[in-house]
Design a protein around this motif. Structure first.
Motif, PDB file in Angstrom:
ATOM      1  N   ILE A 128     -10.263  -1.741  -4.689  1.00 36.03           N
ATOM      2  CA  ILE A 128      -9.751  -0.502  -5.296  1.00 36.03           C
ATOM      3  C   ILE A 128      -9.432   0.518  -4.202  1.00 36.03           C
ATOM      4  O   ILE A 128      -8.577   1.394  -4.381  1.00 36.03           O
ATOM      5  CB  ILE A 128     -10.782   0.030  -6.312  1.00 36.03           C
ATOM      6  CG1 ILE A 128     -10.093   0.807  -7.418  1.00 36.03           C
ATOM      7  CG2 ILE A 128     -11.868   0.865  -5.652  1.00 36.03           C
ATOM      8  CD1 ILE A 128     -10.935   0.985  -8.655  1.00 36.03           C
ATOM      9  N   GLY A 177      -5.953  -4.096  -6.558  1.00 37.55           N
ATOM     10  CA  GLY A 177      -5.835  -3.416  -5.268  1.00 37.55           C
ATOM     11  C   GLY A 177      -4.456  -3.512  -4.650  1.00 37.55           C
ATOM     12  O   GLY A 177      -4.127  -2.756  -3.722  1.00 37.55           O
ATOM     13  N   ASN A 190      -7.711   0.092  -1.708  1.00 41.39           N
ATOM     14  CA  ASN A 190      -6.348  -0.103  -1.198  1.00 41.39           C
ATOM     15  C   ASN A 190      -5.299   0.627  -2.024  1.00 41.39           C
ATOM     16  O   ASN A 190      -4.126   0.674  -1.627  1.00 41.39           O
ATOM     17  CB  ASN A 190      -6.004  -1.598  -1.190  1.00 41.39           C
ATOM     18  CG  ASN A 190      -6.926  -2.405  -0.305  1.00 41.39           C
ATOM     19  OD1 ASN A 190      -7.461  -1.896   0.668  1.00 41.39           O
ATOM     20  ND2 ASN A 190      -7.131  -3.662  -0.654  1.00 41.39           N
ATOM     21  N   MET A 191      -5.702   1.190  -3.156  1.00 41.69           N
ATOM     22  CA  MET A 191      -4.747   1.817  -4.083  1.00 41.69           C
ATOM     23  C   MET A 191      -4.472   3.248  -3.609  1.00 41.69           C
ATOM     24  O   MET A 191      -4.948   4.226  -4.184  1.00 41.69           O
ATOM     25  CB  MET A 191      -5.307   1.763  -5.504  1.00 41.69           C
ATOM     26  CG  MET A 191      -5.649   0.339  -5.948  1.00 41.69           C
ATOM     27  SD  MET A 191      -6.511   0.230  -7.536  1.00 41.69           S
ATOM     28  CE  MET A 191      -5.161   0.527  -8.680  1.00 41.69           C
ATOM     29  N   LEU A 238       0.428   2.828  -7.893  1.00 42.86           N
ATOM     30  CA  LEU A 238      -0.246   3.313  -9.103  1.00 42.86           C
ATOM     31  C   LEU A 238      -0.916   4.666  -8.858  1.00 42.86           C
ATOM     32  O   LEU A 238      -1.693   4.829  -7.918  1.00 42.86           O
ATOM     33  CB  LEU A 238      -1.284   2.288  -9.575  1.00 42.86           C
ATOM     34  CG  LEU A 238      -1.775   2.450 -11.011  1.00 42.86           C
ATOM     35  CD1 LEU A 238      -0.649   2.193 -12.000  1.00 42.86           C
ATOM     36  CD2 LEU A 238      -2.944   1.521 -11.296  1.00 42.86           C
ATOM     37  N   SER A 260       4.173  -4.185  -8.965  1.00 41.86           N
ATOM     38  CA  SER A 260       4.131  -3.359  -7.759  1.00 41.86           C
ATOM     39  C   SER A 260       4.763  -1.977  -7.928  1.00 41.86           C
ATOM     40  O   SER A 260       4.481  -1.071  -7.142  1.00 41.86           O
ATOM     41  CB  SER A 260       4.803  -4.092  -6.603  1.00 41.86           C
ATOM     42  OG  SER A 260       6.129  -4.442  -6.946  1.00 41.86           O
ATOM     43  N   MET A 263      -1.764  -2.748  -6.196  1.00 41.54           N
ATOM     44  CA  MET A 263      -0.887  -1.795  -6.892  1.00 41.54           C
ATOM     45  C   MET A 263      -0.881  -0.468  -6.133  1.00 41.54           C
ATOM     46  O   MET A 263      -1.492   0.521  -6.542  1.00 41.54           O
ATOM     47  CB  MET A 263      -1.365  -1.630  -8.341  1.00 41.54           C
ATOM     48  CG  MET A 263      -1.467  -2.964  -9.071  1.00 41.54           C
ATOM     49  SD  MET A 263      -2.184  -2.836 -10.713  1.00 41.54           S
ATOM     50  CE  MET A 263      -0.818  -2.137 -11.630  1.00 41.54           C
ATOM     51  N   THR A 264      -0.172  -0.449  -5.039  1.00 39.68           N
ATOM     52  CA  THR A 264      -0.208   0.709  -4.150  1.00 39.68           C
ATOM     53  C   THR A 264       0.652   1.878  -4.630  1.00 39.68           C
ATOM     54  O   THR A 264       0.597   2.962  -4.042  1.00 39.68           O
ATOM     55  CB  THR A 264       0.223   0.303  -2.733  1.00 39.68           C
ATOM     56  OG1 THR A 264       1.475  -0.379  -2.812  1.00 39.68           O
ATOM     57  CG2 THR A 264      -0.816  -0.626  -2.114  1.00 39.68           C
ATOM     58  N   LEU A 278      -3.489   6.320  -5.835  1.00 37.83           N
ATOM     59  CA  LEU A 278      -4.274   6.588  -7.037  1.00 37.83           C
ATOM     60  C   LEU A 278      -4.818   8.018  -7.059  1.00 37.83           C
ATOM     61  O   LEU A 278      -5.530   8.444  -6.150  1.00 37.83           O
ATOM     62  CB  LEU A 278      -5.427   5.588  -7.136  1.00 37.83           C
ATOM     63  CG  LEU A 278      -6.061   5.381  -8.505  1.00 37.83           C
ATOM     64  CD1 LEU A 278      -5.041   4.905  -9.529  1.00 37.83           C
ATOM     65  CD2 LEU A 278      -7.213   4.383  -8.418  1.00 37.83           C
ATOM     66  N   GLY A 288      -1.831  -7.129 -11.308  1.00 41.29           N
ATOM     67  CA  GLY A 288      -1.754  -6.659  -9.929  1.00 41.29           C
ATOM     68  C   GLY A 288      -0.416  -6.911  -9.262  1.00 41.29           C
ATOM     69  O   GLY A 288      -0.133  -6.349  -8.198  1.00 41.29           O
TER      70      GLY A 288
END
Length: 199
Positions: free
Chosen positions: A151, A128, A153-154, A133, A107, A130-131, A157, A104
């Motif tokens: 999850i 979460g 917060n990603m 990703l 970044s 890993m914004t 994605l 995680g």
């Protein structure tokens, strides 16, 4: 034959492409000395053994593809040190153990491919963080427990595949926050409860 440890002495190297050969044996820990290396593609060989923890010293590494080998053991927590990493592919090996929470911390990562291994345990809530990703494919492992609410917060994605695991519990309502999501596959698990209206 094997990958010679002396490769680690090539301190100015920025790209190493050895994929699609018949290389065997373990990945030398000396590769951790290659701090200028940005791209390392060793996929589709017959490399075996564990992923050396020294890989965490490769501070410039942005793309690592080791898929389609015979790697075993766990994913070292030191991968969390790779702040420049954008693509990590360890798919189609025999990696086991849990997915380290330190992942995680990556970044800059935009694509994470770990499918087709033997990973177990729960999905760390730290993912979460890993914004950046965009793609996370963890399917066909033995991951268990609940899908973490973090999850949601990603925000970048776009493709999430967790099918073919042993996930249980409910689908968190926070998946409704994933406005960029184009593909979501949770099939072939043991999820229960209702389908949240936020989907």
């Amino acid at each position: 034959g094997t990958l010679p440890s002396e490769v680690g002495s090539m301190s100015a190297l920025t790209a190493l492409y050895l994929y699609g050969n018949r290389l065997s044996g373990s990945i030398p820990s000396e590769l951790g000395n290659m701090t200028a290396l940005k791209t390392m593609w060793l996929y589709n060989n017959a490399l075996s053994g564990a992923l050396p923890s020294e890989i965490g010293n490769m501070s410039a590494l942005a793309a690592l593809r080791l898929n389609g080998n015979r790697l075993s053991g766990t994913i070292p927590s030191q991968v969390g040190n790779l702040g420049a990493m954008k693509l990590l592919s360890l798919r189609d090996n025999s990696l086991s153990g849990t997915l380290p929470s330190e992942v995680g911390s990556m970044s800059a990562l935009t694509a994470l491919y770990l499918y087709g291994n033997r990973l177990s345990g729960s999905i760390p809530s730290e993912l979460g963080n890993m914004t950046a990703l965009k793609t996370m494919w963890l399917y066909n492992n033995a991951l268990s427990g609940a899908l973490p609410s973090e999850i949601g917060n990603m925000s970048a994605l776009a493709a999430l595949r967790l099918n073919g695991n042993r996930l249980s519990g409910t689908i968190p309502s926070q998946v409704g926050n994933l406005g960029a999501m184009k593909l979501l596959s949770l099939r072939d698990n043991s999820l229960s409860g209702t389908l949240p209206s936020e989907v």
